[in-house]
Design an enzyme around this catalytic site. Structure first.
Site, PDB file in Angstrom:
ATOM      1  N   ASP A   1     -11.948  -6.905 -12.805  1.00  0.00           N
ATOM      2  CA  ASP A   1     -12.109  -6.021 -13.967  1.00  0.00           C
ATOM      3  C   ASP A   1     -11.583  -6.730 -15.220  1.00  0.00           C
ATOM      4  OD1 ASP A   1      -9.240  -5.383 -14.529  1.00  0.00           O
ATOM      5  OD2 ASP A   1      -9.298  -4.429 -12.553  1.00  0.00           O
TER       6      ASP A   1
ATOM      7  N   HIS B   1     -10.924 -14.918  -9.456  1.00  0.00           N
ATOM      8  CA  HIS B   1     -12.056 -14.504  -8.621  1.00  0.00           C
ATOM      9  C   HIS B   1     -13.270 -14.062  -9.444  1.00  0.00           C
ATOM     10  CE1 HIS B   1      -8.877 -13.720  -5.264  1.00  0.00           C
ATOM     11  NE2 HIS B   1      -9.174 -14.987  -5.411  1.00  0.00           N
TER      12      HIS B   1
ATOM     13  N   SER C   1      -1.229  -7.762  -2.455  1.00  0.00           N
ATOM     14  CA  SER C   1      -0.702  -7.820  -1.081  1.00  0.00           C
ATOM     15  C   SER C   1      -0.414  -9.259  -0.660  1.00  0.00           C
ATOM     16  CB  SER C   1      -1.723  -7.209  -0.116  1.00  0.00           C
ATOM     17  OG  SER C   1      -2.930  -7.945  -0.190  1.00  0.00           O
TER      18      SER C   1
HETATM   19  P1  NAD Z   1      -4.972  -5.732  -2.222  1.00  0.00           P
HETATM   20  O1  NAD Z   1      -5.844  -4.528  -2.228  1.00  0.00           O
HETATM   21  O2  NAD Z   1      -4.990  -6.627  -1.043  1.00  0.00           O
HETATM   22  O3  NAD Z   1      -3.455  -5.263  -2.432  1.00  0.00           O
HETATM   23  C1  NAD Z   1      -3.153  -4.319  -3.434  1.00  0.00           C
HETATM   24  C2  NAD Z   1      -1.648  -4.207  -3.534  1.00  0.00           C
HETATM   25  O4  NAD Z   1      -1.380  -3.327  -4.632  1.00  0.00           O
HETATM   26  C3  NAD Z   1      -0.995  -3.599  -2.279  1.00  0.00           C
HETATM   27  O5  NAD Z   1       0.103  -4.413  -1.885  1.00  0.00           O
HETATM   28  C4  NAD Z   1      -0.528  -2.215  -2.758  1.00  0.00           C
HETATM   29  O6  NAD Z   1       0.686  -1.812  -2.149  1.00  0.00           O
HETATM   30  C5  NAD Z   1      -0.346  -2.444  -4.246  1.00  0.00           C
HETATM   31  N1  NAD Z   1      -0.469  -1.246  -5.073  1.00  0.00           N
HETATM   32  C6  NAD Z   1      -1.198  -0.126  -4.865  1.00  0.00           C
HETATM   33  N2  NAD Z   1      -1.041   0.743  -5.881  1.00  0.00           N
HETATM   34  C7  NAD Z   1      -0.212   0.136  -6.774  1.00  0.00           C
HETATM   35  C8  NAD Z   1       0.331   0.517  -8.047  1.00  0.00           C
HETATM   36  N3  NAD Z   1       0.032   1.706  -8.608  1.00  0.00           N
HETATM   37  N4  NAD Z   1       1.150  -0.358  -8.673  1.00  0.00           N
HETATM   38  C9  NAD Z   1       1.470  -1.563  -8.116  1.00  0.00           C
HETATM   39  N5  NAD Z   1       1.001  -1.966  -6.921  1.00  0.00           N
HETATM   40  C10 NAD Z   1       0.163  -1.123  -6.267  1.00  0.00           C
HETATM   41  O7  NAD Z   1      -5.305  -6.514  -3.558  1.00  0.00           O
HETATM   42  P2  NAD Z   1      -5.265  -8.062  -3.891  1.00  0.00           P
HETATM   43  O8  NAD Z   1      -4.018  -8.668  -3.331  1.00  0.00           O
HETATM   44  O9  NAD Z   1      -5.550  -8.145  -5.347  1.00  0.00           O
HETATM   45  O10 NAD Z   1      -6.516  -8.678  -3.074  1.00  0.00           O
HETATM   46  C11 NAD Z   1      -7.757  -7.987  -3.011  1.00  0.00           C
HETATM   47  C12 NAD Z   1      -8.978  -8.770  -3.403  1.00  0.00           C
HETATM   48  O11 NAD Z   1     -10.004  -7.817  -3.706  1.00  0.00           O
HETATM   49  C13 NAD Z   1      -8.804  -9.616  -4.648  1.00  0.00           C
HETATM   50  O12 NAD Z   1      -9.328 -10.861  -4.369  1.00  0.00           O
HETATM   51  C14 NAD Z   1      -9.627  -8.936  -5.755  1.00  0.00           C
HETATM   52  O13 NAD Z   1     -10.529  -9.856  -6.362  1.00  0.00           O
HETATM   53  C15 NAD Z   1     -10.456  -7.902  -5.046  1.00  0.00           C
HETATM   54  N6  NAD Z   1     -10.357  -6.558  -5.706  1.00  0.00           N
HETATM   55  C16 NAD Z   1     -10.347  -6.458  -7.080  1.00  0.00           C
HETATM   56  C17 NAD Z   1     -10.207  -5.211  -7.688  1.00  0.00           C
HETATM   57  C18 NAD Z   1     -10.183  -5.133  -9.223  1.00  0.00           C
HETATM   58  O14 NAD Z   1     -10.647  -6.052  -9.881  1.00  0.00           O
HETATM   59  N7  NAD Z   1      -9.625  -4.063  -9.824  1.00  0.00           N
HETATM   60  C19 NAD Z   1     -10.107  -4.056  -6.917  1.00  0.00           C
HETATM   61  C20 NAD Z   1     -10.144  -4.195  -5.508  1.00  0.00           C
HETATM   62  C21 NAD Z   1     -10.261  -5.452  -4.926  1.00  0.00           C
END
Ligand code: NAD
Length: 228
Positions: A83, A98, A166
């Site tokens: 995003d 990414h 994560s």
């Molecule tokens: P992940 O989903 O693996 O982990 C998300 C982490 O955020 C978790 O550890 C969780 O406990 C934590 N979390 C949840 N709510 C939160 C909050 N309010 N405040 C702080 N932390 C919070 O995400 P990742 O490690 O970024 O890996 C996922 C992959 O999927 C990435 O490569 C990404 O490109 C993609 N992705 C991107 C988006 C986006 O761009 N918004 C959304 C979903 C997935």
């Protein structure tokens, strides 16, 4: 360094918080080169939905607070997110490891990026060379072109904030190992106890929208000699 968690309070779902499914899809079905080859329509539809969600999402207090740090520090945001909420929150230097939802490219043209905002892409939409357009996203199994730039930034850092990730997705997760021994590391994640590292880190086991503004206020007051 940020991950999907920083955008959760803006209404964009994380990945690991939904039982390993991303908006009800297995990543293998929507975010890999194999998925693109076997079912490009499903992949395009998945990212069209992500763009329509982004269209109505707004930066939250965490994105905005990080931008405030630029009044005192040289800040680079290294994000795994696709995003554009860091940019819209005011951050001026953002490395998207990414890729970005708001960009597409021809399926064989790596460098020719086209800005589309939050518009949908369909099968049959092509670039000037007649190549089918695909999201400018680094899919699982693809190389991460910006990883060396990000590693270099980490190696130079006095302070590293790790927010809402994560630390399961490599090579991004390995960036924490690139910082110097004197670098202060802060981790913000409500599920911080599930993250294992042998580094000394200061943990905020809270949501980003609460913890990041507090942490930024602290860093804005910190004397420079305490940064090392
Ligand atoms: P992940 O989903 O693996 O982990 C998300 C982490 O955020 C978790 O550890 C969780 O406990 C934590 N979390 C949840 N709510 C939160 C909050 N309010 N405040 C702080 N932390 C919070 O995400 P990742 O490690 O970024 O890996 C996922 C992959 O999927 C990435 O490569 C990404 O490109 C993609 N992705 C991107 C988006 C986006 O761009 N918004 C959304 C979903 C997935």
């Amino acid at each position: 360094m940020s991950g999907a968690g920083i955008s959760a309070e803006s209404g964009l779902k994380t990945f690991r918080d939904s039982d390993g499914l991303w908006n009800n899809h297995r990543v293998e079905d929507v975010a890999t080169p194999e998925a693109w080859r076997s079912n490009p329509k499903l992949v395009l539809d998945f990212y069209n939905h992500r763009r329509s969600e982004l269209d109505v999402a707004v930066p939250n207090l965490a994105h905005i607070a990080l931008a405030d740090l630029e009044a005192r520090y040289e800040v680079t945001v290294i994000t795994q997110n696709v995003d554009d909420l860091h940019e819209r929150g005011g951050s001026s230097q953002v490395l998207h490891l990414h890729g970005k939802l708001t960009q597409v490219r021809g399926e064989f043209s790596v460098d020719e990026v086209i800005e589309i905002g939050t518009k949908p892409i369909q099968l049959g939409d092509v670039n000037a060379l007649g190549e089918q357009l695909r999201p400018n996203i680094v899919w699982f199994g693809e190389e991460v072109p910006l990883i060396m730039t990000a590693a270099h930034k980490c190696a130079q850092a006095d302070v590293l904030l790790v927010i809402g990730t994560s630390l399961n997705v490599y090579p991004a997760a390995g960036l924490m190992d690139e910082v110097s021994d004197s670098c202060q590391i802060y981790l913000v994640d409500p599920k911080a106890e599930e993250i294992s590292t042998n580094r000394k880190i200061r943990v905020y086991k809270e949501k980003a929208g609460t913890a990041v503004p507090a942490l930024v206020r602290k860093l804005m007051r910190l004397p420079f000699n305490e940064l090392h």
